[in-house]
Scaffold this motif. Sequence first.
Motif, mmCIF file in Angstrom:
data_model
loop_
_atom_site.group_PDB
_atom_site.id
_atom_site.type_symbol
_atom_site.label_atom_id
_atom_site.label_comp_id
_atom_site.label_asym_id
_atom_site.label_seq_id
_atom_site.Cartn_x
_atom_site.Cartn_y
_atom_site.Cartn_z
ATOM 1 N N GLN A 1 -17.553 -3.113 14.192
ATOM 2 C CA GLN A 1 -16.527 -1.759 14.259
ATOM 3 C C GLN A 1 -15.200 -2.472 13.646
ATOM 4 N N ILE A 2 -15.084 -3.643 14.649
ATOM 5 C CA ILE A 2 -13.705 -3.234 15.051
ATOM 6 C C ILE A 2 -12.839 -3.863 12.983
ATOM 7 N N ASP A 3 -14.064 -4.860 12.495
ATOM 8 C CA ASP A 3 -13.690 -4.738 10.970
ATOM 9 C C ASP A 3 -14.111 -3.922 10.318
ATOM 10 N N GLN A 4 -14.516 -2.745 10.525
ATOM 11 C CA GLN A 4 -14.904 -1.448 9.667
ATOM 12 C C GLN A 4 -13.592 -0.992 9.711
ATOM 13 N N GLY A 5 -13.087 -0.417 11.286
ATOM 14 C CA GLY A 5 -11.823 -0.281 11.356
ATOM 15 C C GLY A 5 -11.024 0.107 10.793
ATOM 16 N N LEU A 6 -10.397 -2.164 10.642
ATOM 17 C CA LEU A 6 -9.414 -2.754 10.199
ATOM 18 C C LEU A 6 -9.497 -2.817 8.725
ATOM 19 N N ASN A 7 -10.819 -2.322 8.076
ATOM 20 C CA ASN A 7 -10.557 -2.801 7.177
ATOM 21 C C ASN A 7 -10.271 -1.223 6.313
ATOM 22 N N TYR A 8 -11.056 -0.450 7.003
ATOM 23 C CA TYR A 8 -10.016 1.565 7.281
ATOM 24 C C TYR A 8 -8.689 1.699 6.759
ATOM 25 N N LEU A 9 -7.942 1.415 8.216
ATOM 26 C CA LEU A 9 -6.737 1.369 8.036
ATOM 27 C C LEU A 9 -5.893 0.575 7.238
ATOM 28 N N CYS A 10 -6.282 -0.478 7.066
ATOM 29 C CA CYS A 10 -5.360 -1.798 6.710
ATOM 30 C C CYS A 10 -5.092 -2.197 5.560
ATOM 31 N N CYS A 11 -6.539 -1.985 5.234
ATOM 32 C CA CYS A 11 -7.270 -2.969 3.441
ATOM 33 C C CYS A 11 -7.800 -1.992 2.271
ATOM 34 N N ASN A 12 -7.536 -0.582 2.987
ATOM 35 C CA ASN A 12 -8.562 0.544 1.991
ATOM 36 C C ASN A 12 -7.190 1.224 1.241
ATOM 37 N N ALA A 13 -7.255 1.269 -0.598
ATOM 38 C CA ALA A 13 -6.468 1.884 -1.431
ATOM 39 C C ALA A 13 -6.532 3.192 -0.495
ATOM 40 N N CYS A 14 -7.341 3.740 -0.349
ATOM 41 C CA CYS A 14 -7.621 5.329 -0.322
ATOM 42 C C CYS A 14 -7.543 5.906 1.590
ATOM 43 N N SER A 15 -6.660 4.547 2.517
ATOM 44 C CA SER A 15 -6.417 5.568 3.471
ATOM 45 C C SER A 15 -4.832 5.644 3.374
ATOM 46 N N ASN A 16 -4.551 6.717 4.198
ATOM 47 C CA ASN A 16 -3.059 7.114 3.795
ATOM 48 C C ASN A 16 -2.271 6.653 4.838
ATOM 49 N N TYR A 17 -3.007 5.974 5.785
ATOM 50 C CA TYR A 17 -1.516 5.949 6.987
ATOM 51 C C TYR A 17 -0.376 4.609 7.224
ATOM 52 N N PHE A 18 -0.392 4.021 5.912
ATOM 53 C CA PHE A 18 0.941 3.208 5.471
ATOM 54 C C PHE A 18 1.581 3.962 5.400
ATOM 55 N N HIS A 19 1.551 4.820 3.895
ATOM 56 C CA HIS A 19 1.688 5.720 2.798
ATOM 57 C C HIS A 19 2.409 6.851 3.684
ATOM 58 N N ASP A 20 2.087 7.110 4.232
ATOM 59 C CA ASP A 20 2.753 7.568 5.990
ATOM 60 C C ASP A 20 3.642 7.067 6.894
ATOM 61 N N ILE A 21 3.694 5.838 6.676
ATOM 62 C CA ILE A 21 4.104 5.094 7.813
ATOM 63 C C ILE A 21 5.140 5.094 7.429
ATOM 64 N N LEU A 22 5.195 4.431 5.907
ATOM 65 C CA LEU A 22 6.639 3.667 4.872
ATOM 66 C C LEU A 22 7.431 5.395 4.538
ATOM 67 N N ASP A 23 6.730 6.392 4.645
ATOM 68 C CA ASP A 23 7.755 7.531 4.034
ATOM 69 C C ASP A 23 9.017 7.457 4.057
ATOM 70 N N THR A 24 9.802 8.150 4.045
ATOM 71 C CA THR A 24 11.417 8.044 4.008
ATOM 72 C C THR A 24 11.682 9.232 5.491
ATOM 73 N N THR A 25 11.093 9.728 5.562
ATOM 74 C CA THR A 25 11.337 10.264 7.028
ATOM 75 C C THR A 25 11.008 10.018 8.096
ATOM 76 N N VAL A 26 10.249 8.355 8.474
ATOM 77 C CA VAL A 26 9.849 8.389 9.265
ATOM 78 C C VAL A 26 11.522 7.196 10.251
ATOM 79 N N PRO A 27 11.369 6.972 10.624
ATOM 80 C CA PRO A 27 12.575 6.831 10.945
ATOM 81 C C PRO A 27 12.448 4.708 10.768
ATOM 82 N N ARG A 28 13.411 3.981 9.885
ATOM 83 C CA ARG A 28 12.938 2.479 9.947
ATOM 84 C C ARG A 28 12.563 1.937 11.358
#
Length: 176
Positions: A19-46
Amino acid sequence: MARLFRECGSLPKHYTLAQIDQGLNYLCCNACSNYFHDILDTTVPRSMQEEVFVAARHLYSDLFAKHCTHFYCHLDRGPEQPTPLNGVCHMLWDIGGLNLAFHVGDVAETALGVFEHALRETNPACIESVLHGLGHYQDQYPRRVAELLDKLRERHPDLPRELRRYWRAASVGYVQ
């Protein structure tokens, strides 16, 4: 995300490794997940962006080092059978989430610091993951990658043959 990474060591108390593998794969390794796109948006403080990547160190020290086995994902073999986490450990910096840091120059050095931290681990899966990630970023950050590869060899002079070969592959950016 930073809290999840900081507290990842407690995840096996509540979830199976699969289950941990599935969650981490979705969040960290899945090109379809937008979490890191949102985190690295220029509106998010460095500072918030950096917090997430600094917290990713815990994935190695508190989760992967304790729950991955001596299995070489890049060779699909090892002296032990893999746990469900070996694959996500290996591919953590490959596609999708975490690797986006290397396309955002301001955060790249913080992400490279995660590799440097992970070099302290003795678990072969953690070392293989670092080599895999460094191999992918060798062309963009050749000096820093060479420095980290040298540190890895200093810290682990007795690398198994399989990881010595992967080290050479990472040094020229040829990893799989």
